[in-house]
Motif scaffolding. Structure first.
Motif, PDB file in Angstrom:
ATOM      1  N   LEU A 120      25.133  42.209  41.659  1.00  0.00           N
ATOM      2  CA  LEU A 120      26.354  41.533  42.126  1.00  0.00           C
ATOM      3  C   LEU A 120      27.519  42.007  41.269  1.00  0.00           C
ATOM      4  O   LEU A 120      27.429  41.936  40.027  1.00  0.00           O
ATOM      5  CB  LEU A 120      26.171  40.010  41.976  1.00  0.00           C
ATOM      6  N   THR A 121      28.577  42.524  41.859  1.00  0.00           N
ATOM      7  CA  THR A 121      29.684  43.014  41.017  1.00  0.00           C
ATOM      8  C   THR A 121      30.994  42.324  41.381  1.00  0.00           C
ATOM      9  O   THR A 121      31.163  41.168  41.071  1.00  0.00           O
ATOM     10  CB  THR A 121      29.825  44.553  41.124  1.00  0.00           C
ATOM     11  N   PHE A 122      31.902  43.068  42.046  1.00  0.00           N
ATOM     12  CA  PHE A 122      33.241  42.509  42.225  1.00  0.00           C
ATOM     13  C   PHE A 122      33.648  42.487  43.702  1.00  0.00           C
ATOM     14  O   PHE A 122      33.089  43.197  44.525  1.00  0.00           O
ATOM     15  CB  PHE A 122      34.305  43.308  41.476  1.00  0.00           C
ATOM     16  N   GLY A 123      34.689  41.650  43.956  1.00  0.00           N
ATOM     17  CA  GLY A 123      35.242  41.525  45.305  1.00  0.00           C
ATOM     18  C   GLY A 123      36.660  42.057  45.381  1.00  0.00           C
ATOM     19  O   GLY A 123      37.174  42.665  44.433  1.00  0.00           O
ATOM     20  N   PRO A 124      37.337  41.790  46.501  1.00  0.00           N
ATOM     21  CA  PRO A 124      38.695  42.300  46.724  1.00  0.00           C
ATOM     22  C   PRO A 124      39.695  41.876  45.647  1.00  0.00           C
ATOM     23  O   PRO A 124      40.622  42.620  45.337  1.00  0.00           O
ATOM     24  CB  PRO A 124      39.075  41.702  48.083  1.00  0.00           C
ATOM     25  N   LEU A 125      39.464  40.730  45.022  1.00  0.00           N
ATOM     26  CA  LEU A 125      40.429  40.254  44.004  1.00  0.00           C
ATOM     27  C   LEU A 125      40.527  41.228  42.830  1.00  0.00           C
ATOM     28  O   LEU A 125      41.585  41.446  42.252  1.00  0.00           O
ATOM     29  CB  LEU A 125      40.028  38.853  43.503  1.00  0.00           C
ATOM     30  N   VAL A 126      39.371  41.828  42.481  1.00  0.00           N
ATOM     31  CA  VAL A 126      39.392  42.794  41.364  1.00  0.00           C
ATOM     32  C   VAL A 126      40.119  44.060  41.802  1.00  0.00           C
ATOM     33  O   VAL A 126      40.929  44.618  41.053  1.00  0.00           O
ATOM     34  CB  VAL A 126      37.953  43.095  40.888  1.00  0.00           C
ATOM     35  N   CYS A 127      39.905  44.461  43.032  1.00  0.00           N
ATOM     36  CA  CYS A 127      40.620  45.648  43.551  1.00  0.00           C
ATOM     37  C   CYS A 127      42.122  45.377  43.543  1.00  0.00           C
ATOM     38  O   CYS A 127      42.926  46.203  43.093  1.00  0.00           O
ATOM     39  CB  CYS A 127      40.126  45.916  44.974  1.00  0.00           C
ATOM     40  N   ARG A 128      42.501  44.181  43.957  1.00  0.00           N
ATOM     41  CA  ARG A 128      43.925  43.800  43.976  1.00  0.00           C
ATOM     42  C   ARG A 128      44.496  43.821  42.555  1.00  0.00           C
ATOM     43  O   ARG A 128      45.620  44.279  42.341  1.00  0.00           O
ATOM     44  CB  ARG A 128      44.073  42.405  44.591  1.00  0.00           C
TER      45      ARG A 128
END
Ligand code: DX5
Ligand code: ZN
Length: 219
Positions: free
Chosen positions: A46-54
């Motif tokens: 499990l890593t990251f979602g769109p918030l980290v990309c943002r």
């Protein structure tokens, strides 16, 4: 001379200093930033979602290369595109309707790529290649960094390079998993032009030296 690109995978970065790490590899010569999205469903991590990309978008002008290892995938495509992704790649096994997912990526303003696992056959490219900007061949089974390059990938790279040549289209051939200074040249000779590397880059002191050494192997 192909347009070789080196894409550090932030899966192996220091998550406590992720922003600094992205700035550091970008300044060290990375061509794009590979973001491994894992949902602990399609892959056992499990890593990251769109918030980290943002959060990462404003700190680098390098293309954000989002590798979706998640299902269902279509909703995530739209969210990562909105979060600033430039390239979005996904696994055909993670989509109910592969052509529709590719179209969703394109309609969201991103470049579309299909990701083939070590055991995934190339026939997934038969009716999709003409829509793709990139083919990503996994040289490890997805879910973790630091694994060993699967040698049978060389033959697959050869075959996909021939398919791309036959298509007459400008499609990148990205390889992902177990790439390091010792094998990057042979992976390029097999036909790859874009190289994801996580532990071989973030595992060393000087990012500039290792990226420069990798690039010198491609001369
Ligand atoms: C694995 C990921 C890869 C991985 C590469 O599922 O898709 O991008 O982070 O890491 P290394 O280079 O350490 O194999
Ligand atoms: Zn990846």
């Amino acid at each position: 001379m192909p347009n070789y690109r080196i894409a550090p995978s932030i899966l192996s970065a220091d998550f406590a200093r992720l922003g600094e790490e992205v700035v550091a590899v970008a300044e060290a010569g990375a061509d794009m930033i590979h973001i491994d999205v894992m949902d602990n469903h399609y892959v056992p991590n499990l890593t990251f979602g769109p918030l980290v990309c943002r959060a990462l978008r404003p700190i680098t002008s390098k293309p954000l290369d989002v590798h979706l290892m998640a299902t269902p995938v279509d909703k995530l495509v739209v969210e990562f595109a909105k979060a600033g992704a430039d390239i979005i790649t996904f696994h055909p096994e993670a989509s109910e309707h592969v052509d529709r997912t590719i179209q969703t990526i394109i309609d969201s303003g991103c470049e579309a790529g299909l990701v083939l696992n070590p055991s995934t056959p190339l026939n997934h490219l038969e009716w999709t290649l003409e829509k793709l900007s990139m083919v990503l061949l996994m040289s490890v089974n997805p879910g973790f960094g630091g694994q060993t390059f699967i040698e049978s990938t060389y033959g697959k790279i050869n075959q996909v390079r021939d398919m791309i040549k036959e298509s007459g289209r400008d499609i990148s051939l990205q390889v992902d998993g177990g790439i390091n200074i010792r094998n990057i040249r042979s992976i390029a000779m097999a036909g790859a032009d874009t190289f994801v590397s996580g532990s071989a880059i973030f595992g060393v002191e000087n990012y500039c030296d290792v990226i420069t050494d990798m690039r010198n192997e491609l001369l």
